[in-house]
Design a protein around this motif. Structure first.
Motif, short mmCIF file in Angstrom:
data_model
loop_
_atom_site.label_atom_id
_atom_site.label_comp_id
_atom_site.label_asym_id
_atom_site.label_seq_id
_atom_site.Cartn_x
_atom_site.Cartn_y
_atom_site.Cartn_z
N ASN A 1 0.80 -1.24 0.00
CA ASN A 1 0.00 0.00 0.00
C ASN A 1 0.83 1.28 0.00
N ASN A 2 1.96 1.27 -0.71
CA ASN A 2 2.81 2.44 -0.85
C ASN A 2 3.39 2.94 0.48
N LEU A 3 3.53 2.07 1.47
CA LEU A 3 4.13 2.47 2.74
C LEU A 3 5.58 2.86 2.51
N GLN A 4 5.95 4.04 3.02
CA GLN A 4 7.30 4.54 2.84
C GLN A 4 8.33 3.55 3.39
N ARG A 5 9.36 3.26 2.60
CA ARG A 5 10.48 2.39 2.94
C ARG A 5 10.11 0.90 3.05
N LEU A 6 8.82 0.55 2.91
CA LEU A 6 8.39 -0.85 3.06
C LEU A 6 7.72 -1.43 1.82
N SER A 7 7.38 -0.56 0.85
CA SER A 7 6.61 -0.98 -0.31
C SER A 7 7.29 -0.53 -1.60
N CYS A 8 7.01 -1.27 -2.69
CA CYS A 8 7.37 -0.74 -4.00
C CYS A 8 6.45 0.44 -4.29
N ILE A 9 6.80 1.25 -5.26
CA ILE A 9 5.98 2.43 -5.58
C ILE A 9 4.76 2.02 -6.40
N PRO A 10 3.71 2.86 -6.40
CA PRO A 10 2.51 2.51 -7.14
C PRO A 10 2.74 2.45 -8.65
N GLU A 11 1.89 1.70 -9.33
CA GLU A 11 1.92 1.68 -10.79
C GLU A 11 1.57 3.08 -11.30
N GLY A 12 2.09 3.42 -12.46
CA GLY A 12 1.81 4.75 -13.03
C GLY A 12 2.89 5.16 -14.01
N ARG A 13 2.87 6.44 -14.39
CA ARG A 13 3.84 7.00 -15.34
C ARG A 13 4.67 8.04 -14.60
N TYR A 14 5.98 7.86 -14.62
CA TYR A 14 6.89 8.72 -13.88
C TYR A 14 7.96 9.29 -14.80
N LYS A 15 8.26 10.58 -14.61
CA LYS A 15 9.37 11.20 -15.34
C LYS A 15 10.66 10.91 -14.57
N LEU A 16 11.67 10.43 -15.28
CA LEU A 16 12.96 10.14 -14.66
C LEU A 16 13.84 11.38 -14.69
N GLN A 17 14.69 11.54 -13.68
CA GLN A 17 15.64 12.64 -13.70
C GLN A 17 16.93 12.25 -13.00
N LYS A 18 18.02 12.93 -13.40
CA LYS A 18 19.32 12.72 -12.74
C LYS A 18 19.24 13.21 -11.31
N THR A 19 19.68 12.39 -10.38
CA THR A 19 19.62 12.75 -8.96
C THR A 19 20.97 12.44 -8.34
N LYS A 20 21.56 13.43 -7.67
CA LYS A 20 22.81 13.19 -6.93
C LYS A 20 22.42 12.73 -5.54
N TYR A 21 23.05 11.64 -5.10
CA TYR A 21 22.66 11.04 -3.83
C TYR A 21 23.92 10.68 -3.06
N TYR A 22 23.96 11.05 -1.81
CA TYR A 22 25.20 10.90 -1.04
C TYR A 22 25.71 9.47 -1.01
N LYS A 23 24.82 8.51 -0.97
CA LYS A 23 25.24 7.11 -0.79
C LYS A 23 25.59 6.44 -2.12
N HIS A 24 24.84 6.79 -3.18
CA HIS A 24 24.98 6.06 -4.44
C HIS A 24 25.54 6.91 -5.57
N GLY A 25 25.95 8.15 -5.29
CA GLY A 25 26.44 9.02 -6.36
C GLY A 25 25.31 9.47 -7.26
N GLU A 26 25.62 9.77 -8.52
CA GLU A 26 24.58 10.22 -9.44
C GLU A 26 23.79 9.01 -9.94
N GLN A 27 22.48 9.08 -9.79
CA GLN A 27 21.62 7.97 -10.17
C GLN A 27 20.42 8.46 -10.96
N ILE A 28 19.65 7.51 -11.47
CA ILE A 28 18.37 7.82 -12.08
C ILE A 28 17.37 7.94 -10.94
N GLY A 29 16.75 9.11 -10.82
CA GLY A 29 15.77 9.35 -9.77
C GLY A 29 14.36 9.32 -10.31
N ILE A 30 13.42 9.00 -9.41
CA ILE A 30 11.98 9.04 -9.74
C ILE A 30 11.35 10.00 -8.74
#
Length: 134
Positions: A38-67
């Motif tokens: 049910n889309n619970l934060q940190r416990l569930s996969c994200i809901p089905e749908g259409r998402y725009k992808l963007q470059k995201t800098k993240y301290y742990k994983h470096g530059e990644q594909i973000g949603i």
């Protein structure tokens, strides 16, 4: 602006969600995610749908594909992991081979392949979307 769409087709399981990403009808990689909770934060996969992808800098994983635009969620990334229950908190991990519910192998290799595709589309000034379906 050009738009390109990747499709993630999912199968839901008790221990994890497995999927396959395709682009123009061609398989790019498999994916693992947490089970649907049910889309619970940190416990569930994200809901089905259409998402725009963007470059995201993240301290742990470096530059990644973000949603970025996931309702009620933040910091959703596409990053390497081989075991959804142990390594993911709602993100999507590409894998080369599925080995069980929410598990796979050679995630880094699959991530590199997916990033090469998405980044090449971004380099052509395109918007890239991910459509997730069951």
């Amino acid at each position: 602006m050009n738009t390109h769409t990747l499709y993630l087709r999912r199968k839901y399981g008790e221990k994890g969600t497995n999927g396959t990403i395709t682009y123009n009808g061609e398989q790019i990689c498999h994916t693992i995610e947490l089970p649907w909770r049910n889309n619970l934060q940190r416990l569930s996969c994200i809901p089905e749908g259409r998402y725009k992808l963007q470059k995201t800098k993240y301290y742990k994983h470096g530059e990644q594909i973000g949603i970025p635009a996931v309702l009620g969620r933040e910091a959703i990334l596409v990053h390497a992991a081989n075991n959804a229950m142990k390594e993911l908190h709602g993100c999507i991990a590409p894998v080369t081979t599925l080995t069980g519910e929410g598990t796979g192998d050679q995630s880094r290799k699959a991530l590199d392949k997916l990033k090469a595709l998405v980044y090449s589309l971004w380099d052509m000034e395109a918007e890239v979307f991910l459509v997730i379906r069951g």
